[in-house]
Enzyme design. Structure first.
Site, mmCIF file in Angstrom:
data_model
loop_
_atom_site.group_PDB
_atom_site.id
_atom_site.type_symbol
_atom_site.label_atom_id
_atom_site.label_comp_id
_atom_site.label_asym_id
_atom_site.label_seq_id
_atom_site.Cartn_x
_atom_site.Cartn_y
_atom_site.Cartn_z
ATOM 1 N N HIS A 1 -1.839 -5.537 1.512
ATOM 2 C CA HIS A 1 -3.105 -6.241 1.313
ATOM 3 C C HIS A 1 -2.782 -7.624 0.783
ATOM 4 C CE1 HIS A 1 -7.125 -7.239 -0.170
ATOM 5 N NE2 HIS A 1 -6.499 -7.720 -1.229
ATOM 6 N N ASN B 1 -1.537 -0.363 7.259
ATOM 7 C CA ASN B 1 -0.911 -1.631 7.639
ATOM 8 C C ASN B 1 -0.084 -2.266 6.514
ATOM 9 O OD1 ASN B 1 -2.977 -2.485 6.039
ATOM 10 N ND2 ASN B 1 -4.172 -3.428 7.684
ATOM 11 N N LYS C 1 0.841 -1.201 0.000
ATOM 12 C CA LYS C 1 0.000 0.000 0.000
ATOM 13 C C LYS C 1 0.882 1.259 0.000
ATOM 14 C CE LYS C 1 -3.624 -2.398 2.626
ATOM 15 N NZ LYS C 1 -4.517 -2.287 3.823
ATOM 16 N N GLU D 1 -9.750 -10.143 -7.481
ATOM 17 C CA GLU D 1 -8.795 -9.038 -7.331
ATOM 18 C C GLU D 1 -7.715 -9.075 -8.419
ATOM 19 O OE1 GLU D 1 -7.524 -9.454 -3.259
ATOM 20 O OE2 GLU D 1 -9.522 -8.940 -2.491
ATOM 21 N N TYR E 1 -12.322 -2.793 -3.048
ATOM 22 C CA TYR E 1 -12.830 -2.793 -1.673
ATOM 23 C C TYR E 1 -14.358 -2.816 -1.631
ATOM 24 C CZ TYR E 1 -8.241 -2.075 0.555
ATOM 25 O OH TYR E 1 -6.952 -2.238 1.041
HETATM 26 P P1 DAT Z 1 -7.336 -6.978 5.897
HETATM 27 O O1 DAT Z 1 -6.555 -5.949 5.118
HETATM 28 O O2 DAT Z 1 -6.551 -7.521 7.046
HETATM 29 O O3 DAT Z 1 -7.955 -8.050 5.020
HETATM 30 P P2 DAT Z 1 -9.986 -5.776 5.998
HETATM 31 O O4 DAT Z 1 -10.215 -6.360 4.640
HETATM 32 O O5 DAT Z 1 -10.992 -6.095 7.063
HETATM 33 O O6 DAT Z 1 -8.551 -6.176 6.561
HETATM 34 O O7 DAT Z 1 -9.922 -4.190 5.899
HETATM 35 C C1 DAT Z 1 -9.305 -3.542 4.801
HETATM 36 C C2 DAT Z 1 -8.432 -2.430 5.329
HETATM 37 O O8 DAT Z 1 -9.229 -1.423 5.953
HETATM 38 C C3 DAT Z 1 -7.460 -2.882 6.412
HETATM 39 O O9 DAT Z 1 -6.271 -3.415 5.879
HETATM 40 C C4 DAT Z 1 -7.245 -1.621 7.195
HETATM 41 C C5 DAT Z 1 -8.588 -0.923 7.109
HETATM 42 N N1 DAT Z 1 -9.443 -1.212 8.285
HETATM 43 C C6 DAT Z 1 -10.093 -2.387 8.516
HETATM 44 N N2 DAT Z 1 -10.812 -2.315 9.649
HETATM 45 C C7 DAT Z 1 -10.625 -1.073 10.132
HETATM 46 C C8 DAT Z 1 -11.093 -0.370 11.284
HETATM 47 N N3 DAT Z 1 -11.929 -0.942 12.163
HETATM 48 N N4 DAT Z 1 -10.674 0.907 11.479
HETATM 49 C C9 DAT Z 1 -9.841 1.501 10.601
HETATM 50 N N5 DAT Z 1 -9.370 0.906 9.495
HETATM 51 C C10 DAT Z 1 -9.745 -0.362 9.256
HETATM 52 MG MG MG Z 2 -9.373 -7.801 3.449
#
Ligand code: DAT
Ligand code: MG
Length: 140
Positions: free
Chosen positions: A120, A117, A10, A131, A50
């Site tokens: 992805h 973080n 990212k 994707e 997303y």
């Molecule tokens: P991952 O990337 O671990 O698959 P995800 O698909 O649930 O996680 O979420 C996509 C991204 O959105 C994630 O990498 C960081 C952000 N994110 C997820 N949950 C969040 C939250 N509760 N508050 C802030 N950012 C969040």
């Molecule tokens: Mg995810």
């Protein structure tokens, strides 16, 4: 069966100069790089990528963050690579992600609404196929 997964370094990872370190970890684990391309995401591409998060409180900050700079888009291949990369990446929250993982070793909380973080990784075979077709239509 050999699998493929879509990995993104990212904008925070690219901006911090961690693209090489993250690719190194993927290769050191033994996975094969199939495609690697530095790309500027667009709102349209992110809405597809997303789709499951549209409407969530962090969606707008997430898109804004993902538009903040280039993303390194990667397709990696190997047996169980989807699960294997999620394991290398670590938990979503970088503060508590296990040490030894990409997010745990290299990530932290910043004063932003969205969690930054670094990476992805596709979370299932269905997500990976979807994707990869979004980011690399020529590979699907
Ligand atoms: P991952 O990337 O671990 O698959 P995800 O698909 O649930 O996680 O979420 C996509 C991204 O959105 C994630 O990498 C960081 C952000 N994110 C997820 N949950 C969040 C939250 N509760 N508050 C802030 N950012 C969040
Ligand atoms: Mg995810």
């Amino acid at each position: 069966m050999t699998e493929r997964t879509l990995i993104l370094v990212k904008p925070d990872g690219v901006q911090r100069g961690l693209s090489g370190e993250i690719l190194r970890r993927i290769e050191a684990k033994g996975y094969t790089l199939v495609a690697v391309e530095l790309r500027q995401a667009t709102p349209e591409l992110l809405e597809q990528h997303y789709a499951e998060h549209v409407g969530k409180p962090f969606y707008e900050p997430l898109v804004e963050f993902m538009l903040s700079g280039p993303t390194l888009a990667v397709v990696a291949e190997g047996e169980r690579v989807i699960e294997g990369f999620r394991s290398l990446a670590g938990a979503t929250d970088p503060t508590t992600a296990a040490p030894g993982t990409i997010r745990g070793d290299l990530g932290r909380q910043w004063p932003t609404k969205v969690l930054q973080n670094l990476v992805h990784g596709s979370d299932s075979e269905e997500s990976a196929a979807r994707e990869i077709s979004i980011w690399f239509p020529g590979l699907a």
